[in-house]
Scaffold this motif. Structure first.
Motif, mmCIF file in Angstrom:
data_model
loop_
_atom_site.group_PDB
_atom_site.id
_atom_site.type_symbol
_atom_site.label_atom_id
_atom_site.label_comp_id
_atom_site.label_asym_id
_atom_site.label_seq_id
_atom_site.Cartn_x
_atom_site.Cartn_y
_atom_site.Cartn_z
ATOM 1 N N ASP A 76 0.814 -1.266 -0.097
ATOM 2 C CA ASP A 76 0.069 0.044 -0.061
ATOM 3 C C ASP A 76 0.911 1.293 -0.060
ATOM 4 O OD1 ASP A 76 1.168 -0.199 2.587
ATOM 5 O OD2 ASP A 76 -0.818 0.056 3.477
ATOM 6 N N TRP A 77 2.043 1.165 -0.283
ATOM 7 C CA TRP A 77 2.915 2.405 -0.547
ATOM 8 C C TRP A 77 2.240 3.215 -1.627
ATOM 9 C CZ3 TRP A 77 8.008 -0.689 -0.861
ATOM 10 C CH2 TRP A 77 8.734 -0.542 0.243
ATOM 11 N N PRO A 78 2.351 4.610 -1.125
ATOM 12 C CA PRO A 78 1.740 5.586 -2.239
ATOM 13 C C PRO A 78 2.606 5.599 -3.426
ATOM 14 C CG PRO A 78 1.929 6.713 -0.045
ATOM 15 C CD PRO A 78 2.649 5.222 0.180
ATOM 16 N N PHE A 79 3.812 4.884 -3.473
ATOM 17 C CA PHE A 79 4.621 4.633 -4.887
ATOM 18 C C PHE A 79 3.900 4.190 -5.786
ATOM 19 C CE2 PHE A 79 7.137 1.931 -7.299
ATOM 20 C CZ PHE A 79 7.989 2.822 -8.205
ATOM 21 N N GLN A 403 3.788 17.333 -3.013
ATOM 22 C CA GLN A 403 3.249 16.322 -1.697
ATOM 23 C C GLN A 403 4.678 16.111 -0.983
ATOM 24 O OE1 GLN A 403 0.565 13.498 -2.467
ATOM 25 N NE2 GLN A 403 -0.434 14.630 -4.275
ATOM 26 N N THR A 404 5.559 15.301 -1.680
ATOM 27 C CA THR A 404 7.025 14.966 -1.057
ATOM 28 C C THR A 404 7.880 16.012 -1.263
ATOM 29 O OG1 THR A 404 7.352 13.559 -2.683
ATOM 30 C CG2 THR A 404 6.031 12.723 -0.918
ATOM 31 N N TYR A 405 8.017 16.666 -2.371
ATOM 32 C CA TYR A 405 9.090 17.821 -2.653
ATOM 33 C C TYR A 405 8.407 18.938 -3.609
ATOM 34 C CZ TYR A 405 9.061 16.167 -7.475
ATOM 35 O OH TYR A 405 8.944 15.926 -8.851
ATOM 36 N N THR A 406 9.294 20.061 -3.547
ATOM 37 C CA THR A 406 9.182 21.245 -4.327
ATOM 38 C C THR A 406 10.254 21.376 -5.002
ATOM 39 O OG1 THR A 406 9.642 22.443 -2.551
ATOM 40 C CG2 THR A 406 7.283 22.031 -2.766
ATOM 41 N N GLY A 407 10.218 21.980 -6.226
ATOM 42 C CA GLY A 407 11.360 22.756 -6.799
ATOM 43 C C GLY A 407 11.951 21.532 -7.841
ATOM 44 N N LYS A 408 13.003 21.836 -8.543
ATOM 45 C CA LYS A 408 13.668 20.895 -9.470
ATOM 46 C C LYS A 408 15.041 20.769 -9.248
ATOM 47 C CE LYS A 408 10.538 22.838 -13.045
ATOM 48 N NZ LYS A 408 9.685 21.821 -13.278
ATOM 49 N N ILE A 420 9.272 15.265 5.675
ATOM 50 C CA ILE A 420 9.687 13.841 5.321
ATOM 51 C C ILE A 420 11.008 13.836 5.530
ATOM 52 C CG2 ILE A 420 9.544 12.216 3.645
ATOM 53 C CD1 ILE A 420 7.253 13.656 2.430
ATOM 54 N N LYS A 421 11.685 12.740 6.036
ATOM 55 C CA LYS A 421 13.264 12.673 6.054
ATOM 56 C C LYS A 421 13.590 11.592 5.073
ATOM 57 C CE LYS A 421 12.892 9.445 10.194
ATOM 58 N NZ LYS A 421 13.156 9.284 11.477
ATOM 59 N N GLN A 434 11.387 6.544 2.501
ATOM 60 C CA GLN A 434 11.218 5.001 2.233
ATOM 61 C C GLN A 434 10.315 4.180 2.840
ATOM 62 O OE1 GLN A 434 15.550 4.924 2.916
ATOM 63 N NE2 GLN A 434 16.076 4.408 0.806
ATOM 64 N N VAL A 435 10.390 4.460 4.117
ATOM 65 C CA VAL A 435 9.557 3.327 4.978
ATOM 66 C C VAL A 435 8.070 3.771 4.845
ATOM 67 C CG1 VAL A 435 9.128 2.715 7.391
ATOM 68 C CG2 VAL A 435 11.574 3.110 6.559
ATOM 69 N N ASP A 436 7.835 4.918 4.876
ATOM 70 C CA ASP A 436 6.349 5.370 4.759
ATOM 71 C C ASP A 436 5.751 5.627 3.381
ATOM 72 O OD1 ASP A 436 6.021 5.345 7.723
ATOM 73 O OD2 ASP A 436 7.313 6.977 7.623
ATOM 74 N N TYR A 437 6.484 5.904 2.281
ATOM 75 C CA TYR A 437 5.941 6.179 1.070
ATOM 76 C C TYR A 437 6.449 5.339 0.013
ATOM 77 C CZ TYR A 437 4.834 10.790 2.993
ATOM 78 O OH TYR A 437 4.232 11.809 3.778
ATOM 79 N N GLY A 438 7.626 4.552 0.201
ATOM 80 C CA GLY A 438 8.088 3.704 -0.908
ATOM 81 C C GLY A 438 8.939 4.236 -1.777
ATOM 82 N N PHE A 439 9.267 5.463 -1.923
ATOM 83 C CA PHE A 439 9.910 6.233 -2.750
ATOM 84 C C PHE A 439 11.534 5.925 -2.270
ATOM 85 C CE2 PHE A 439 6.045 8.830 -2.976
ATOM 86 C CZ PHE A 439 5.736 8.575 -4.341
#
Length: 549
Positions: A76-79, A403-408, A420-421, A434-439
């Motif tokens: 069920d990771w958001p990834f 959501q998890t980041y901004t910018g380029k 998020i760390k 990694q643990v909570d999102y799967g990225f």
């Protein structure tokens, strides 16, 4: 990558057999899209570099999924949810613990039961499956992968890929692609102890010996260097031998490969009998002899090594960018005033250089049965987008913009969401990328541009990378693919040779066998057919050069 160690040991294997019905290919073994009628369901028309892949109908592809102990697999990771939203593809994952991954992969691939997509494979592991026809010659299909082809061309990686080719001129693994060579692994050192003893950062390995001697003088009952990453016990295969060997111009430890290319002589030599290998062992042995290196470094578990570092019983230990922050700094947090940093990789006799083969990462094998699917072309387009497009790499590494980041990354404006760390970024955040999102999962997130690589680093790590980027890149070895008969022959020799090298590597390092017996050891390798092995590889090199230029 990340928590998985890079023990890239030669896999005994058979050479390539071309399955009936595969598409035609050009003279250099690079792709053609002919012969794929009936296999284009769900594929995009006119798919090109820069395009977002989205299947024209909902598709699902099976994949072998390494479950990393640091971030165990979650369905069920958001990834996965976002991946399906973007690509119209659902991945059917067969999750396997990292400790069992290589063995499980070997069993299912050899039995013909593997998922369609088989990632997290280090060259030359794929060679074990070529002769049986269990995996596809992926170079036949790179014309379906515009992002992959674009990066190979722009980053001048064809010579690196040539080293992956089998005797038929084709390659069977799609590796991760790096724009430039990069060095991650080095040694972590207690900088507060360095400051207390008024020591300067070492530039060379001899300098490091001097630093360790001063630490030993100040703390005579301790081993300054007590290392990790040697388990499960594998004599002679660890990170320290790899780091020192690289600096001396040979392959050792994790970096072991039986063949090393001698660019000056224009021939291959056996790594374990090189004088540079002897020098590597001599250096490590002298550390052990002087009490500067804990002899348990080659057998102790990571937990034991980390505990010694955490309690101040040692001051130096192997690390990479992530373990420095996620482990070493947390481990010493209870020691008043303790600080730790990643040491600039010391320079050895090979000079300020790095090996060129690090521009290619672990990669993907494609199961033969994938070619039977009516969605084969769409699958190759999907792989091309997720693993090789800038957008796919950005997604797999950093997630969802806004959501998890901004910018380029290309203009330096990238910022990970403060809640998020990841590694050294936002260490006090409550959520883990990694643990909570799967990225930033090592199954998907590797390779990419230097700008993207730098986006994952703290300012401290960027400074480390800047120093590494100043180093000259050594040439990659040319192709020397073996025939089926040649590979069967060297397979009979390789295991016994490797075992003898690794066992004696540890004996020489620990002083259980004196280095005065080096010549006898080399003769023992010759008795185990090392010279014949080298002759076969050099014959293959000459044959390939004559046939392919």
């Amino acid at each position: 990558m990340i928590q998985l160690t890079r023990r890239h040991l030669l896999t005994a294997a058979g050479a390539a057999a071309v399955a009936a019905g595969l598409s035609a290919c050009s003279d250099d073994g690079e792709g053609s899209t002919e012969g794929l009628d009936g296999k284009r369901a769900g594929a995009m028309e006119g798919f090109k570099a820069g395009d977002q892949f989205k299947a024209t109908e909902p598709l699902s592809f099976s994949i072998m999924m390494l479950s990393n102990q640091a971030y165990p697999y979650k369905a069920d990771w958001p990834f996965f949810k976002e991946l399906t939203a973007r690509t119209n593809v659902t991945l059917e994952s067969t999750a396997v613990p990292g400790s069992d991954y290589n063995q499980k992969r070997s069993v299912v691939v050899s039995a013909g039961d593997a998922p369609m997509i088989i990632p997290k494979t280090y060259h030359p592991d794929e060679e074990a499956f070529i002769a049986g026809g269990a995996i596809l010659p992926v170079s036949d299909y790179v014309d379906l992968m515009p992002h992959f082809k674009d990066k190979v061309a722009r980053w001048n990686l064809q010579a690196n890929l040539d080293g992956f080719k089998a005797e038929d001129g084709k390659y069977y693994l799609l590796p991760g692609l790096h724009e430039n060579t990069w060095q991650d692994y080095s040694l972590a050192v207690r900088t507060d102890v360095m400051e207390k003893l008024k020591l300067t950062a070492p530039t060379t390995w001899d300098d490091l010996t001097g630093v360790l001697r001063e630490m030993k003088k100040a703390y005579p009952d301790q081993y300054p260097l007590s290392d990790r990453w040697s388990t499960p016990p594998q004599p002679g295969a660890n990170n320290l031998f790899n780091l020192v060997g690289t600096s001396y111009g040979t392959r050792a430890g994790w970096g072991w490969n039986p063949m090393e290319w001698d660019a000056t002589a224009a021939r291959f030599v056996y790594s374990g009998s090189m004088d540079q290998y002897r020098q590597t062992l001599e250096y490590v042995h002298n550390l052990v002899k002087e009490g500067l290196l804990d002899p348990e470094s080659f057998t102790q578990t990571d937990d034991v090594a980390r505990q010694k570092f955490a309690t101040g019983k040692s001051f130096v230990m192997s690390c990479n960018a992530q373990t420095l922050v996620n482990e070493a700094r947390k481990d010493i947090a209870k020691l008043p005033g303790a600080k730790v940093a990643k040491m600039i990789l010391p320079i050895g006799p090979a000079g300020a250089t790095l090996p060129g083969h690090t521009r290619l990462e672990n990669g993907i094998m494609i199961s033969k049965k994938a070619l039977e699917s009516k969605n084969f072309v769409a699958m190759m387009q999907f792989i091309d987008w997720l693993w090789y497009s800038d957008a796919g790499l950005m997604f797999s590494k950093w997630g969802i913009e806004g959501q998890t980041y901004t910018g380029k990354v290309d203009d330096g404006s990238f910022k990970l969401d403060p809640g998020i760390k990841w590694a050294g970024l936002n260490p006090d955040a409550t959520k883990d990328l990694q643990v909570d999102y799967g990225f930033f999962n090592g199954v998907f997130a590797y390779g990419g541009s230097t700008a993207m690589l730098n986006s994952q680093f703290s300012e401290e790590e960027k400074a480390f990378q800047a120093e590494m980027n100043k180093r000259e890149i050594r040439p990659v070895a040319p192709p020397a693919p073996l025939t089926i008969e040649e590979r069967e022959q060297v397979t009979l020799w390789d295991s016994a040779l490797k075992d003898h090298v690794f066992q004696n590597t540890l004996k020489f390092a620990l002083g259980q066998r004196p280095l005065s017996e080096w010549d006898a050891y080399v003769k023992e390798l010759e008795g185990k057919n090392a010279t014949k092995y080298v002759d076969i590889v050099n014959k293959a090199y000459e044959r390939y050069k004559k046939a392919h230029g």
